[in-house]
Design an enzyme around this catalytic site. Sequence first.
Site, PDB file in Angstrom:
ATOM      1  N   ASN A  84      11.616  -2.806  -4.589  1.00 38.42           N
ATOM      2  CA  ASN A  84      10.494  -3.877  -4.291  1.00 38.42           C
ATOM      3  C   ASN A  84       9.860  -4.201  -5.918  1.00 38.42           C
ATOM      4  O   ASN A  84       9.227  -2.864  -6.827  1.00 38.42           O
ATOM      5  CB  ASN A  84       9.370  -3.706  -3.967  1.00 38.42           C
ATOM      6  CG  ASN A  84       8.099  -4.201  -3.847  1.00 38.42           C
ATOM      7  OD1 ASN A  84       7.960  -5.134  -4.639  1.00 38.42           O
ATOM      8  ND2 ASN A  84       7.073  -3.653  -3.259  1.00 38.42           N
ATOM      9  N   LYS A 121       8.097  -6.362  -6.746  1.00 36.82           N
ATOM     10  CA  LYS A 121       6.121  -6.813  -6.737  1.00 36.82           C
ATOM     11  C   LYS A 121       5.921  -8.336  -8.219  1.00 36.82           C
ATOM     12  O   LYS A 121       7.291  -9.276  -8.415  1.00 36.82           O
ATOM     13  CB  LYS A 121       5.610  -5.623  -7.768  1.00 36.82           C
ATOM     14  CG  LYS A 121       5.992  -4.399  -7.049  1.00 36.82           C
ATOM     15  CD  LYS A 121       4.793  -3.905  -7.242  1.00 36.82           C
ATOM     16  CE  LYS A 121       5.352  -1.562  -6.750  1.00 36.82           C
ATOM     17  NZ  LYS A 121       3.749  -1.195  -5.907  1.00 36.82           N
ATOM     18  N   HIS A 137       4.013  -4.850   3.086  1.00 34.82           N
ATOM     19  CA  HIS A 137       3.403  -3.927   2.263  1.00 34.82           C
ATOM     20  C   HIS A 137       1.831  -3.652   1.861  1.00 34.82           C
ATOM     21  O   HIS A 137       1.330  -4.257   2.356  1.00 34.82           O
ATOM     22  CB  HIS A 137       3.686  -4.799   1.124  1.00 34.82           C
ATOM     23  CG  HIS A 137       4.578  -3.610   0.035  1.00 34.82           C
ATOM     24  ND1 HIS A 137       3.170  -3.850  -0.635  1.00 34.82           N
ATOM     25  CD2 HIS A 137       5.349  -3.230  -0.483  1.00 34.82           C
ATOM     26  CE1 HIS A 137       3.101  -2.201  -2.021  1.00 34.82           C
ATOM     27  NE2 HIS A 137       4.771  -2.226  -1.767  1.00 34.82           N
ATOM     28  N   GLU A 140       0.114  -3.320  -0.579  1.00 39.32           N
ATOM     29  CA  GLU A 140      -0.667  -4.291  -1.402  1.00 39.32           C
ATOM     30  C   GLU A 140      -0.991  -5.782  -0.087  1.00 39.32           C
ATOM     31  O   GLU A 140      -1.758  -6.203  -0.979  1.00 39.32           O
ATOM     32  CB  GLU A 140       0.539  -4.252  -2.482  1.00 39.32           C
ATOM     33  CG  GLU A 140       0.476  -3.285  -3.587  1.00 39.32           C
ATOM     34  CD  GLU A 140       1.659  -3.549  -3.988  1.00 39.32           C
ATOM     35  OE1 GLU A 140       2.534  -4.004  -4.695  1.00 39.32           O
ATOM     36  OE2 GLU A 140       1.853  -2.492  -4.622  1.00 39.32           O
ATOM     37  N   GLU A 176       4.970   4.004   3.431  1.00 33.58           N
ATOM     38  CA  GLU A 176       4.376   4.098   2.171  1.00 33.58           C
ATOM     39  C   GLU A 176       3.114   5.169   2.760  1.00 33.58           C
ATOM     40  O   GLU A 176       3.052   3.835   2.505  1.00 33.58           O
ATOM     41  CB  GLU A 176       5.351   2.947   1.483  1.00 33.58           C
ATOM     42  CG  GLU A 176       5.795   1.959   1.899  1.00 33.58           C
ATOM     43  CD  GLU A 176       6.543   0.812   0.440  1.00 33.58           C
ATOM     44  OE1 GLU A 176       7.066   1.472  -0.391  1.00 33.58           O
ATOM     45  OE2 GLU A 176       5.725   0.545   0.194  1.00 33.58           O
ATOM     46  N   GLY A 190       2.977   3.566  -6.050  1.00 28.24           N
ATOM     47  CA  GLY A 190       1.913   3.457  -8.113  1.00 28.24           C
ATOM     48  C   GLY A 190       1.473   4.303  -8.043  1.00 28.24           C
ATOM     49  O   GLY A 190       1.050   4.332  -9.801  1.00 28.24           O
ATOM     50  N   SER A 215       6.353   6.337  -4.959  1.00 27.22           N
ATOM     51  CA  SER A 215       7.327   7.309  -5.952  1.00 27.22           C
ATOM     52  C   SER A 215       7.986   7.886  -6.259  1.00 27.22           C
ATOM     53  O   SER A 215       8.168   8.913  -6.852  1.00 27.22           O
ATOM     54  CB  SER A 215       6.166   8.162  -6.428  1.00 27.22           C
ATOM     55  OG  SER A 215       4.660   7.109  -7.079  1.00 27.22           O
TER      56      SER A 215
END
Length: 253
Positions: free
Chosen positions: A10, A12, A96, A98, A168, A174, A214
């Site tokens: 990804n 991003k 996702h 985010e 996730e 992150g 991560s």
Amino acid sequence: MSRRPFIAGNWKLNLGPAAAAALGAELKVRLAARGDIDVAVFPTALSITAALQATEGAGISVGVQNVYVEATGAFTGENSAAMAREAGCTYALLGHSERRHVFGESDALIGQKVHASLAAGLLPMLCIGETLPEREAGQVEAVIHRQLETGLAGLSEAQVGTVTLAYEPVWAIGTGVTASPEQAQEVHAFIRSWLRERYAPWIADETRVLYGGSVKASNAAELLSQPDIDGALVGGAALSAVSFAGIVAGALA
Ligand code: PEP
């Protein structure tokens, strides 16, 4: 039942067309001899064409990071699944963390996006995962159950069979903090048993459930050796061909 390993990157909101082309070209070289592993990358929509051109012939799929629920219309700033398909995408990354936590997307909206993607011929990659407060409150299974139930609502068994899931945990994305292989395996096993009970044994056996949070070349092999972890969805470490190729190598270990 053996599920073919799947490593997805990804990108991003990184890598405009020139940088996406450069990374795609490097991945094409570094992943040329990767063997039986599926690879996909998710560039920003503006870099999809560049990534496709740079990786042509490398067997690397390209996906869109988000889609809108409608195909066309007065929805300024959005991208539709049909247009992503026309541009050459194979996958749609949906739900996702985010999108959920920065842009406030609900489980129901994500479910609509799953339907819109399938209608356009895109394969959904549906992300699910709990926040740290939810984990600390003992709500992991309840959150995963809710996100799956709503995200997959209204799909036929055959349609569910086309979905890739990505677990996730939000606290691991992150942050440099990775779920331990045991923590991740526990949730993946729960997801698989949920699929078996809610749908059918073949769906539980064949659905690929990726881990994300991560993942790096140094921890990939241990995570990917867990029985119910079929691959990885990678953010930060997908922005370098060396580290992404290291993760792909970890899937072979
Ligand atoms: C992600 O963006 O889906 C992700 C898992 O990011 P990172 O690997 O950087 O934690």
